[in-house]
Design a protein around this motif. Structure first.
Motif, PDB file in Angstrom:
ATOM      1  N   PHE A 119       9.106 -47.094 -34.217  1.00 49.62           N
ATOM      2  CA  PHE A 119       8.945 -46.249 -33.039  1.00 49.62           C
ATOM      3  C   PHE A 119       9.892 -45.065 -33.060  1.00 49.62           C
ATOM      4  O   PHE A 119       9.570 -43.993 -32.547  1.00 49.62           O
TER       5      PHE A 119
ATOM      6  N   LEU B 198       2.081 -37.020 -24.589  1.00 50.47           N
ATOM      7  CA  LEU B 198       1.635 -38.406 -24.476  1.00 50.47           C
ATOM      8  C   LEU B 198       2.216 -39.239 -25.615  1.00 50.47           C
ATOM      9  O   LEU B 198       2.749 -40.333 -25.409  1.00 50.47           O
ATOM     10  N   ASP B 199       2.116 -38.705 -26.838  1.00 47.93           N
ATOM     11  CA  ASP B 199       2.662 -39.432 -27.993  1.00 47.93           C
ATOM     12  C   ASP B 199       4.150 -39.651 -27.835  1.00 47.93           C
ATOM     13  O   ASP B 199       4.677 -40.730 -28.133  1.00 47.93           O
TER      14      ASP B 199
ATOM     15  N   LYS C 251       8.173 -42.580 -35.027  1.00 49.15           N
ATOM     16  CA  LYS C 251       7.060 -41.972 -34.275  1.00 49.15           C
ATOM     17  C   LYS C 251       7.602 -40.968 -33.276  1.00 49.15           C
ATOM     18  O   LYS C 251       7.006 -39.916 -33.043  1.00 49.15           O
TER      19      LYS C 251
ATOM     20  N   THR D 221      -4.385 -56.671 -19.312  1.00 47.54           N
ATOM     21  CA  THR D 221      -4.368 -55.289 -19.818  1.00 47.54           C
ATOM     22  C   THR D 221      -5.650 -54.569 -19.423  1.00 47.54           C
ATOM     23  O   THR D 221      -5.629 -53.442 -18.915  1.00 47.54           O
TER      24      THR D 221
ATOM     25  N   ILE E  99       8.661 -45.153 -24.989  1.00 46.19           N
ATOM     26  CA  ILE E  99       8.547 -46.489 -24.401  1.00 46.19           C
ATOM     27  C   ILE E  99       8.790 -47.543 -25.471  1.00 46.19           C
ATOM     28  O   ILE E  99       9.515 -48.524 -25.259  1.00 46.19           O
ATOM     29  N   GLY E 100       8.156 -47.335 -26.644  1.00 42.86           N
ATOM     30  CA  GLY E 100       8.340 -48.293 -27.723  1.00 42.86           C
ATOM     31  C   GLY E 100       9.803 -48.441 -28.103  1.00 42.86           C
ATOM     32  O   GLY E 100      10.308 -49.550 -28.280  1.00 42.86           O
TER      33      GLY E 100
ATOM     34  N   ALA F   6       5.828 -39.810 -25.063  1.00 39.32           N
ATOM     35  CA  ALA F   6       6.103 -40.807 -24.025  1.00 39.32           C
ATOM     36  C   ALA F   6       5.874 -42.212 -24.556  1.00 39.32           C
ATOM     37  O   ALA F   6       6.687 -43.121 -24.341  1.00 39.32           O
ATOM     38  N   GLU F   7       4.768 -42.376 -25.289  1.00 39.32           N
ATOM     39  CA  GLU F   7       4.475 -43.703 -25.828  1.00 39.32           C
ATOM     40  C   GLU F   7       5.555 -44.145 -26.793  1.00 39.32           C
ATOM     41  O   GLU F   7       6.013 -45.301 -26.773  1.00 39.32           O
ATOM     42  N   ALA F   8       5.958 -43.230 -27.659  1.00 38.27           N
ATOM     43  CA  ALA F   8       6.977 -43.586 -28.644  1.00 38.27           C
ATOM     44  C   ALA F   8       8.301 -43.909 -27.952  1.00 38.27           C
ATOM     45  O   ALA F   8       9.019 -44.845 -28.355  1.00 38.27           O
TER      46      ALA F   8
END
Lengths: 205, 401
Positions: A173, A184-185, A176, B256, A191-192, A187-189
């Motif tokens: 992560f 978005l990417d 990433k 989910t 979070i990971g 934010a997701e990364a």
């Protein structure tokens, strides 16, 4: 006959303490407003008099006890997940929850709180045992009657987590995050990364 | 009896069964639906002479073929005594027992179309019907077993998820009678049918809620989950429907999926109060229509100022997040997804339970129908065998006599 009645009364008074408690039927469990919200039922009858009004969730719930005057000695914890109720009305001494503002300890008599949780370590202290779980985010409510409700989406006991996987995930992560282009990417990364570093610290700390 | 002016109508049924006998000189099918009448002597001793005279070779050849073909059990004769003058108006009709004519189970089988049927065809019809009813019984029994196994699996999960919505109700109370401007009714129904009346119940409750909440200055919209609810609500409330989602149970139901669904609804639909209508699973035979209310954070604030159960919300400290409203926003969204998850599971349980009882009553009805058809079949079979015997014996005695 009267002699027997007297005898029976006598024996009954002594045996009440030893009789087993009968489990209540679900219909007998006292519900908070068992007939539902009165205003709602009224409005319903006006519109659809021939159909029974639908039930509402409060009719299916046991009422919570009111705030006691003295400080209770134990904290009653309900720890629920979508798939199971991990702890249901468990009497414990203390719980430490990972709120977004940091680890928060909850003792009996805590002020009523609504706490948003971040991924982290939850520990339940009962006497000398400590049960640790890693939870994903959720919410924790502490009520004035020393009831604590902890809701999480996922909870794993710590011994079920594989440290190797955690390290791998963390590096993945982080990579990433560095190569992410869109918000978005990113934010997701992010979070990971957060979750995995929390896992890491939970395993080590 | 001789000399009386009675007409005999020879009713010949099931021509097809008469095998073309070389001496007959005709094919059975060509005779078809004609009827024959004449003025006959009635005594059997005169019968032969008359047949030859009046009908010539026809009747005699019929008679000969009867003798030869009454080894085949398909042939049936019926002599009818008719007193009418001016022509016999009987048309050929299949041999039926009186009970068969009035049997409600067999009425839909159009007797006129059967035409030249006879005992064999009528029992054939009953046999076919019995076969189809037996197949239906097997199918519904199998469906009941399938529903029972699916129920077992999903019931465990539904009961485990019941702890999920209780903390929210303990915190925020239950306010179905809240008065808001923008109501959204989320109706949860099944995709497949044959599940009794649970979908109709849900739709009825939704419509009644709509009537309660839709007023001059309030609006009320629908969000529909499931095909059956969509089919019913689209007929009269098409303009009020905001969102329709179907095929929820295609993949295994999990949190989910439901949270993504909840997210969709929250993004696309403006609401002040969400009212979720579903069937709560109480037991295998009892499903209670329930409505759960989720309020938007602004309304929660408003109600907490007004007092009541939510009034004590102010006494709660808010930990986390920047502002109280942000935390309340997250809380409302989380509440919605939790309540939805439980509602969807409970509705799925109710669907399987209702399907079990519907299929059970269907197989029981099929069993009853089968019993009645069996009785009819046996009656018909025995009556026709008796009649055939009578004909054979009277024919044989006519020959001797």
């Amino acid at each position: 006959m009267f002699r027997q009645a007297a005898h029976r009364l006598f024996t009954r008074s002594t045996t009440t303490t030893t009789t087993t408690i009968r489990r209540l039927y679900s219909t007998e469990v006292a519900t908070d407003a068992s007939s539902g919200d009165a205003a709602f039922v009224e409005a319903w009858k006006k519109v659809a008099p021939n159909i029974d009004p639908p039930k509402t969730p409060i009719q299916f719930m046991e009422p919570r006890p009111p705030t006691p005057s003295t400080l209770p000695s134990k904290l009653t914890v309900n720890f629920v997940l979508p798939y199971a109720a991990e702890l249901s009305k468990a009497e414990v001494d203390m719980v430490i929850v990972p709120a977004t503002t940091g680890q928060m300890g909850i003792l009996p008599g805590h002020v009523p709180t609504i706490a948003e949780l971040k991924p982290g370590l939850l520990s339940v202290h009962e006497g000398n045992d400590v049960k640790k779980y890693f939870i994903s985010s959720g919410f924790a409510f502490v009520h004035s009657n020393s009831y604590a409700d902890i809701l999480a989406v996922e909870a794993v006991p710590l011994d079920r987590i594989d440290p190797a996987q955690v390290q791998k995930g963390l590096s993945e992560f982080t990579q990433k995050l560095n190569s992410a282009s869109t918000d978005l990417d990113k934010a997701e990364a992010q979070i990971g990364v957060d979750v995995h570093s929390a896992l890491n610290s939970a395993l080590t700390g | 009896m001789s000399g009386s002016n009675t007409r005999w109508t020879l009713i010949i049924t099931n021509w097809a069964a008469i095998s073309p006998h070389p001496s007959c000189g005709w094919q059975a099918s060509r005779i078809g639906s004609k009827f024959f009448s004449s003025e006959h002597r009635t005594t059997t001793c005169d019968y032969h002479q008359h047949t030859f005279k009046r009908f010539g070779t026809l009747i005699s050849s019929i008679h000969r073929s009867v003798r030869k073909s009454y080894k085949t059990t398909e042939l049936q004769w019926r002599w009818l005594h008719s007193e009418e003058k001016g022509g016999v108006s009987h048309l050929l009709f299949p041999l039926q027992t009186l009970s068969m004519r009035s049997d409600p189970l067999l009425l839909p089988l159009k007797w006129e179309q059967v035409g030249l049927g006879v005992r064999s065809i009528s029992t054939q019809i009953v046999r076919n019907r019995m076969k189809s009813v037996r197949n239906i019984q097997k199918i519904t029994k199998a469906m009941k077993m399938v529903a029972a196994s699916k129920l077992r699996a999903i019931q465990v999960r539904a009961e485990n998820s019941r702890g999920l919505w209780q903390p929210f109700t303990a915190l925020l109370g239950d306010t179905p009678s809240v008065n808001v401007k923008k109501n959204v009714i989320v109706t949860i129904s099944s995709d497949k049918g044959l599940c009794g009346g649970i979908n109709s119940t849900s739709v009825k409750i939704s419509r009644a809620l709509h009537r309660i909440n839709a007023g001059p200055d309030t609006e009320c919209k629908y969000v529909i989950l499931g095909e059956k609810g969509k089919a019913q609500l689209i007929r009269d409330s098409k303009k009020d429907i905001e969102l329709i989602m179907t095929e929820l149970q295609k993949n295994f139901l999990n949190y989910t999926q439901v949270s993504v669904l909840a997210d969709d609804i929250l993004k696309n639909v403006e609401f002040d109060a969400l009212r979720i209508v579903f069937n709560k699973f109480q037991s295998v035979v009892s499903f209670l229509p329930t409505t759960a209310t989720v309020l938007s954070p602004e309304i929660v604030e408003r109600e907490s100022e007004a007092g009541g159960k939510i009034g004590s919300l102010d006494s709660y400290e808010i930990e986390g997040g920047e502002t109280k409203s942000e935390v309340l926003q997250n809380l409302a969204e989380f509440q919605f997804s939790c309540v939805m998850f439980n509602a969807v599971l409970e509705n799925a349980c109710s669907e399987q339970g209702a399907r079990m009882s519907a299929m059970d009553s269907s197989s029981r009805n099929a069993g009853d129908m089968l019993d009645r058809l069996t009785l009819t079949y046996n009656r018909t079979r025995q009556a026709s065998i008796t009649t055939e015997l009578i004909e054979i014996i009277s024919g044989a005695s006519a020959l001797e006599g």
